[in-house]
Structure formats: C-alpha cells, structure tokens
Design an enzyme around this catalytic site. Structure first.
Site, mmCIF file in Angstrom:
data_model
loop_
_atom_site.group_PDB
_atom_site.id
_atom_site.type_symbol
_atom_site.label_atom_id
_atom_site.label_comp_id
_atom_site.label_asym_id
_atom_site.label_seq_id
_atom_site.Cartn_x
_atom_site.Cartn_y
_atom_site.Cartn_z
ATOM 1 N N LYS A 29 19.705 32.413 -4.281
ATOM 2 C CA LYS A 29 17.702 32.936 -4.429
ATOM 3 C C LYS A 29 17.448 33.720 -3.222
ATOM 4 C CE LYS A 29 15.181 30.234 -3.464
ATOM 5 N NZ LYS A 29 14.421 29.268 -3.024
ATOM 6 N N GLU A 43 15.249 25.910 -10.750
ATOM 7 C CA GLU A 43 14.387 27.164 -10.762
ATOM 8 C C GLU A 43 15.996 28.462 -11.386
ATOM 9 O OE1 GLU A 43 13.540 27.407 -6.705
ATOM 10 O OE2 GLU A 43 14.824 30.248 -6.685
ATOM 11 N N ASP A 89 14.965 30.512 3.875
ATOM 12 C CA ASP A 89 15.274 30.326 2.414
ATOM 13 C C ASP A 89 15.486 31.313 1.489
ATOM 14 O OD1 ASP A 89 14.408 28.528 0.351
ATOM 15 O OD2 ASP A 89 12.725 29.070 0.439
ATOM 16 N N SER A 149 11.840 20.046 0.459
ATOM 17 C CA SER A 149 11.516 21.445 0.163
ATOM 18 C C SER A 149 12.551 22.491 1.048
ATOM 19 C CB SER A 149 10.063 22.075 1.017
ATOM 20 O OG SER A 149 9.875 23.267 1.787
ATOM 21 N N GLY A 150 12.996 22.947 0.077
ATOM 22 C CA GLY A 150 14.191 23.760 0.816
ATOM 23 C C GLY A 150 14.120 25.620 1.016
ATOM 24 N N LEU A 151 12.276 25.684 1.341
ATOM 25 C CA LEU A 151 11.894 26.466 3.123
ATOM 26 C C LEU A 151 11.744 25.679 3.769
ATOM 27 C CD1 LEU A 151 10.020 28.730 2.898
ATOM 28 C CD2 LEU A 151 8.378 27.383 2.425
ATOM 29 N N ARG A 167 12.154 24.982 -13.411
ATOM 30 C CA ARG A 167 11.084 26.153 -12.893
ATOM 31 C C ARG A 167 11.593 27.114 -13.190
ATOM 32 N NH1 ARG A 167 10.717 26.222 -6.350
ATOM 33 N NH2 ARG A 167 10.272 28.754 -5.774
ATOM 34 N N ASP A 185 16.280 24.476 -5.661
ATOM 35 C CA ASP A 185 16.796 25.759 -5.805
ATOM 36 C C ASP A 185 17.457 26.780 -7.045
ATOM 37 O OD1 ASP A 185 15.833 26.226 -3.328
ATOM 38 O OD2 ASP A 185 17.487 26.691 -2.160
ATOM 39 N N ASP A 237 13.848 19.754 -4.284
ATOM 40 C CA ASP A 237 13.993 21.588 -4.748
ATOM 41 C C ASP A 237 15.394 21.248 -4.606
ATOM 42 O OD1 ASP A 237 13.588 24.160 -4.705
ATOM 43 O OD2 ASP A 237 12.804 24.304 -2.676
ATOM 44 N N TRP A 286 7.512 16.200 -1.221
ATOM 45 C CA TRP A 286 9.082 17.362 -1.633
ATOM 46 C C TRP A 286 9.988 17.768 -0.956
ATOM 47 C CZ3 TRP A 286 9.746 20.307 -5.402
ATOM 48 C CH2 TRP A 286 10.328 22.130 -5.407
ATOM 49 N N ASN A 336 13.710 33.551 -1.137
ATOM 50 C CA ASN A 336 11.746 32.373 -1.138
ATOM 51 C C ASN A 336 10.928 33.127 -2.463
ATOM 52 O OD1 ASN A 336 8.793 32.346 -0.261
ATOM 53 N ND2 ASN A 336 10.452 29.999 -0.637
ATOM 54 N N SER A 337 9.849 32.952 -3.213
ATOM 55 C CA SER A 337 9.460 33.249 -4.513
ATOM 56 C C SER A 337 8.507 34.171 -3.799
ATOM 57 C CB SER A 337 9.050 32.783 -5.125
ATOM 58 O OG SER A 337 10.174 31.417 -5.828
ATOM 59 N N HIS A 383 5.054 29.079 -11.267
ATOM 60 C CA HIS A 383 5.265 28.807 -10.172
ATOM 61 C C HIS A 383 4.568 30.792 -10.279
ATOM 62 C CE1 HIS A 383 5.197 28.882 -6.400
ATOM 63 N NE2 HIS A 383 6.646 28.946 -5.774
HETATM 64 C C1 SPV Z 1 9.451 25.613 -1.218
HETATM 65 O O1 SPV Z 1 9.125 24.493 -0.531
HETATM 66 O O2 SPV Z 1 11.331 25.434 -0.943
HETATM 67 C C2 SPV Z 1 9.885 26.123 -2.753
HETATM 68 C C3 SPV Z 1 7.799 26.398 -2.932
HETATM 69 O O3 SPV Z 1 9.908 26.603 -3.392
HETATM 70 S S1 SPV Z 1 7.746 27.835 -2.526
HETATM 71 O O4 SPV Z 1 8.325 28.012 -1.268
HETATM 72 O O5 SPV Z 1 6.420 27.991 -3.058
HETATM 73 O O6 SPV Z 1 8.661 28.636 -3.730
HETATM 74 MG MG MG Z 2 12.467 26.268 -2.401
#
Ligand code: SPV
Ligand code: MG
Length: 544
Positions: A118, A112, A56, A44-46, A156, A85, A83, A42, A120-121, A187
């Site tokens: 965005k 998403e 993020d 990952s954006g984060l 997402r 975004d 990811d 994955w 981070n969630s 999510h």
């Molecule tokens: C990421 O890993 O960047 C995600 C997952 O988008 S989360 O951080 O859980 O939103």
């Molecule tokens: Mg992300």
C-alpha cells in the site's frame, strides 16, 4: 484479570461516546498518551515508518511493525490498536499476522482494503483497491485465525480515498461487516467532513464506526458522537508536534552554539527518567539486586570550629569542609574519593556557615550546629539502611583506602591510623584507640590493612596505651545499622544531643556490639591546624 482486548471490545462495542485514540510509534509515545488519559494507542503505520525514516508504503516488514506495537503495548496499561495496512499480503499472510498480533497482547487490528504494498492514503497517485471478494476472504481468514472474539478485526474502507465514491464505500462497508468485521473505519482525505457526514447518514449506525479526522479537524467531537461514531483516531498529531519542537530547538542550538535559550522549554532529564521507569528500577534493585553493595555516605560537617591560630581567621566565613585545597574544596576532594570508590549516595550535614556548603552530586542538608556530631547524624536517619559510611568532614582519605574499608562486611568498623606521633599528641587531643588483642610490636604482618577488635576509644588515654588514632570513618553493614539504631533508641534525649561519637562507640561495646578496627598506615590526612592545612596543600601540589 480481564485482558486488554476483552475490556477494549466491551468499551468499543457499547461506546455511548466515541473513544479517543492517539497515534504513536514507540513505548515512550504510548506512555505519554496513557498519562494524558486517552482510551488507547494507535500503532500508526505512518508513524512507525516515519520513525525509521522510510515511506509509509510497506517498506518495513510485518515483524518491524509488530515489534513496535508490542513495545507500545508493554509501555502501559491502555490497549493498543494496530494499523496492519493490508495484512502484509494475501489471506495466508493475514492468518499469520492475526496470530502474531493477538499473541502479542494487541487488542485489535485495523486492516485496509488496498493492494499490497500500500501507499499512505494521503499520497496522491496510486491508491489501488483490492476487489471486494478478495478483501472479504482476508477478513474471513482473520476471523478464523483469532483465538478469541475479544481480539477485534476492524475493516478499513479506502473507497473514498481512491475516489470511487460514496456508493462504493457503503457497498464495501456492508460486505465487510457481512464477512465478519467487528467494525468499519471509513477513511477520507477530504478537507471538509461532508463525504464522511454523507457516509454516516447512509450508514445509519448499522455497525460500529471509526473515524480518522486528520484532514477534516473541524468536525467536532459532539457531531461525531451524535452520528454514532464509536472511536476517533488522532493518528499522527503527536509525531507532528515533536517534529516541530525538534526543528525549533535544533535551529536555536545551531544558531547560538548553546542550549541556554532553550533550556526552559525542553523536558528535564529527570522527566525522561520518570517516563522510562528509572525510579521503579532503582526500587527493584534495592529489593532484588544482591550483587551490588549499597553504601550511603554521610559526611557530618556542621560543627562550629574550635580551632586555634591562623585557622580561626580561615574559618571565619566557611566550615572546614569548604577550605580550598589546591584549587578544590576539601569536600570536593572527599566526594571524589567516595565516587571513585563507587559511592553515589552522599549526604552532607551542614550547620556552621551552612549556606557556604555547595557541592555537585551530593545532597546537602542544613542541620543545627549546636549539639554533638551524633545529633546532626540523626538528621540523616533515613539514610540508615543497607550499609552506611560516616566520614568526618575534616579528613581526606585515599579512594584505595576507602575501597578496601567498605569491602569489609563486619557490623561496625572504624578506620585507624597506627602511626602515633608524640608531637601531634601534645598539640591536639587525638581520638586514641586501643585494641582488644594487640599484636606484639615486633610482629610482621602480610595484611595491607591489619584488623583487630576495638577495646577503647578515648581522647584522654595515655599515649603508651594506645595502638592507633581514629581517622574519622565508621562503616556499618546492614546488621551494624540495626545495632546502631537500637543502641541510639536506648539513649535519653540529653544523651542524644550531647554524646560524642567516641562515647557512643564505647556504648556500643557495652551493648556487646563488637567493633572492628581497620588500619591505614598512609593515604589519609586531616585538616585541624594550619600546619595540617599547609602540609596537605603541599602534598597535593606534588601529587596532582
Ligand atoms: C496511519 O496512521 O498510519 C494511518 C492513518 O493509517 S493515515 O495516515 O491517516 O492514513
Ligand atoms: Mg497507516
């Protein structure tokens, strides 16, 4: 060959059990994830943002995220699911993004339904959702942009994150599937899996589902499998583990001002080399890199001493190579010369008092101290490739001389000193050398290292027949290595055990292998008698 995207699509859509992906932010992380047998990476954006030390929140550009995803994809053979975004803007940005990610070999993207930029969630506060219509348009743009159906587009749903409730989440998920998404990532930031359970129940396997159980790790794999989940993403645990480990060692190193206490809980440098493919690179270089000459140095230092006088006492507990010469062993000085001449692959053949032979940066092989020098050289058989330098363990030669010597490209060459001193001849049986075409004695030469062809090498030659003394260095180029091996194979096992190097060189001449002589007037010394030893010590005392 099936593309990563094609095989991932097939596995994702028909998954009987959820595939497991792990989040990463670079090629090294992706490599480790593959080594542990996970189904994919994955991007990952984060993680990518955190590894740049920025939030993020779309602070980085699409190109920066893409570069990392590509790096992870190139690092191994498992698929990368990126990811992306919100798709980095509106439907036009999405069109461009899909083309770029698909062309880079990424297997799937997850987009998403939040507003750009965005956040981070899991960050409290602003979590703004796009309208269903707007996001559906972006999904349609993504579908139209992809060149192949193998490239998956997963939508997402962030309705639970934004607090808009289950009904809204289900409505959005349904709309996105109808707009052409290949699956839904639902999510949640809840600490319990209840809202996810409720969603899965209502969703009832209508289309493939992806979960990211970061905040609800108690939900079991079995439960997710039974609820028809196609893919689980452990999105950031590897990064969190590495942060903890780094804090741990950094605090110990700061406190101790030393790394001793942490050495056994950190990866070795060798492990880093393995992960980054250093061994493969070396193999490639051997095959393809033609600019650099590879010379394997072999130092025979196994023989039992047959010295006289004070040397008997000095060599009671150590071989000649381990004699201390002004603060460094003879071997260390030899190795330094070899290193300075660009040689790194050095093998020492130790026999007599072999456990005393230790030297950083060289491979020490224990061989029998019985039998001749050739017999021990045979123990480095595997090093007979590329070019080979045989270097006696009781001589020291300046790196300038070695450098010029190994630059030769003759099949077989021996280093010769043209200075013959009568006194020395009397006290020791020298390895005397005569040339095939000797220069008249009065001839001047402009060459720094005059060359000739070996006619004879023999300890019993009358001094006035000799043109020089063998220094103890033999160089073989790749052709010479083969000729050496061939001649060696032709010997009987007794000959192999007992033949001296001089006799073997003569045997090569008989086999029509020409041997070049390479003269060094100065810049070398041997340690045979205690006089030699003292002379060398005083020489090095002056110059170092
Ligand atoms: C990421 O890993 O960047 C995600 C997952 O988008 S989360 O951080 O859980 O939103
Ligand atoms: Mg992300």
């Amino acid at each position: 060959m099936t593309s990563k995207a094609a095989s991932f699509r097939q596995r994702f859509l028909s998954a009987k059990e959820p595939l497991i992906l792990v989040g990463a932010h670079d090629g090294l992380g992706a490599k480790l994830i593959e080594q542990h047998g996970f189904d994919g990476v994955w991007a990952s954006g984060l993680e990518i943002s955190a590894s740049h030390s920025v939030p993020d929140a779309n602070i980085l550009t699409m190109t920066q995220y893409l570069e990392r995803a590509q790096e992870m994809n190139n690092a191994g053979s498992i698929p990368v699911i990126a990811d992306v975004d919100t798709g980095y803007g509106n439907s036009s940005n999405v069109h461009h993004m899909v083309r770029q990610y698909e062309d880079a070999g990424i297997a799937a993207v997850v987009m998403e339904d939040k507003l750009f930029p965005k956040v981070n969630s899991f960050v409290p506060g602003r979590q703004e959702l796009a309208s269903i219509a707007e996001f559906s348009g972006k999904l349609m743009a993504a579908r139209d942009a992809r060149r192949s159906d193998n490239f998956l587009i997963i939508a997402r749903v962030e309705a639970l994150i934004a607090g808009w409730g289950l009904e809204e989440a289900l409505k959005r998920a349904q709309a996105y599937i109808e707009s052409g998404a290949d699956g839904i990532l639902i999510h949640s930031k809840s600490k319990q899996p209840d809202e996810i359970r409720a969603f899965l129940k209502e969703w009832n396997k209508r289309a493939p589902i992806v979960l990211v159980p970061t905040t609800y790790p108690s939900m079991t794999y079995l439960e997710m499998a039974e609820s028809g989940v196609n893919m689980i993403i452990f999105a950031n645990q590897a990064l969190r583990a590495s942060i903890t480990a780094m804090h741990d060692v950094l605090s110990v190193m700061k406190k101790d001002r030393s790394t001793v206490a942490i050495e056994d809980r950190i990866a070795t440098v060798k492990e880093i080399f393995e992960l980054q493919g250093m061994m493969d690179m070396k193999e490639h270089e051997k095959k393809y890199l033609k600019t650099q000459k590879t010379v394997h140095a072999i130092i025979p230092a196994a023989g039992k001493p047959n010295h006289e006088g004070k040397m008997v006492e000095m060599l009671k507990d150590r071989p000649v190579a381990m004699l201390d010469i002004e603060g460094k062993t003879l071997l260390q000085r030899i190795v330094e010369s070899l290193n300075l001449s660009g040689m790194q692959d050095i093998t020492v053949l130790a026999g007599y008092k072999g456990d005393m032979v230790k030297q950083e940066g060289v491979a020490v092989r224990q061989v029998s101290s019985e039998g001749g020098i050739l017999h021990s050289i045979e123990q480095a058989h595997d090093k007979f490739q590329d070019s080979v330098l045989l270097h006696y363990g009781d001589v020291i030669v300046s790196h300038e001389n070695i450098q010029s010597f190994i630059a030769l490209d003759d099949p077989v060459a021996v280093m010769v000193s043209p200075l013959l001193r009568e006194g020395r001849y009397k006290e020791k049986k020298l390895d005397l050398v005569s040339y095939a075409k000797p220069r008249p004695k009065s001839d001047r030469t402009m060459e720094r290292h005059p060359r000739n062809t070996l006619k004879m090498i023999d300890k019993t030659m009358p001094l006035d027949h000799a043109h020089g003394e063998f220094v103890g260095l033999v160089l073989l180029n790749p052709q010479g290595v083969q000729q050496w091996q061939k001649a060696w194979e032709g010997l009987s096992s007794t000959q192999k055990k007992e033949m001296s190097l001089n006799d073997f060189l003569m045997y090569l001449l008989v086999q029509n292998v020409p041997i070049t002589t390479f003269e060094c007037q100065t810049g070398w010394a041997e340690v045979h008698s205690s006089d030699d030893y003292e002379q060398l010590c005083s020489l090095l005392r002056v110059t170092t």
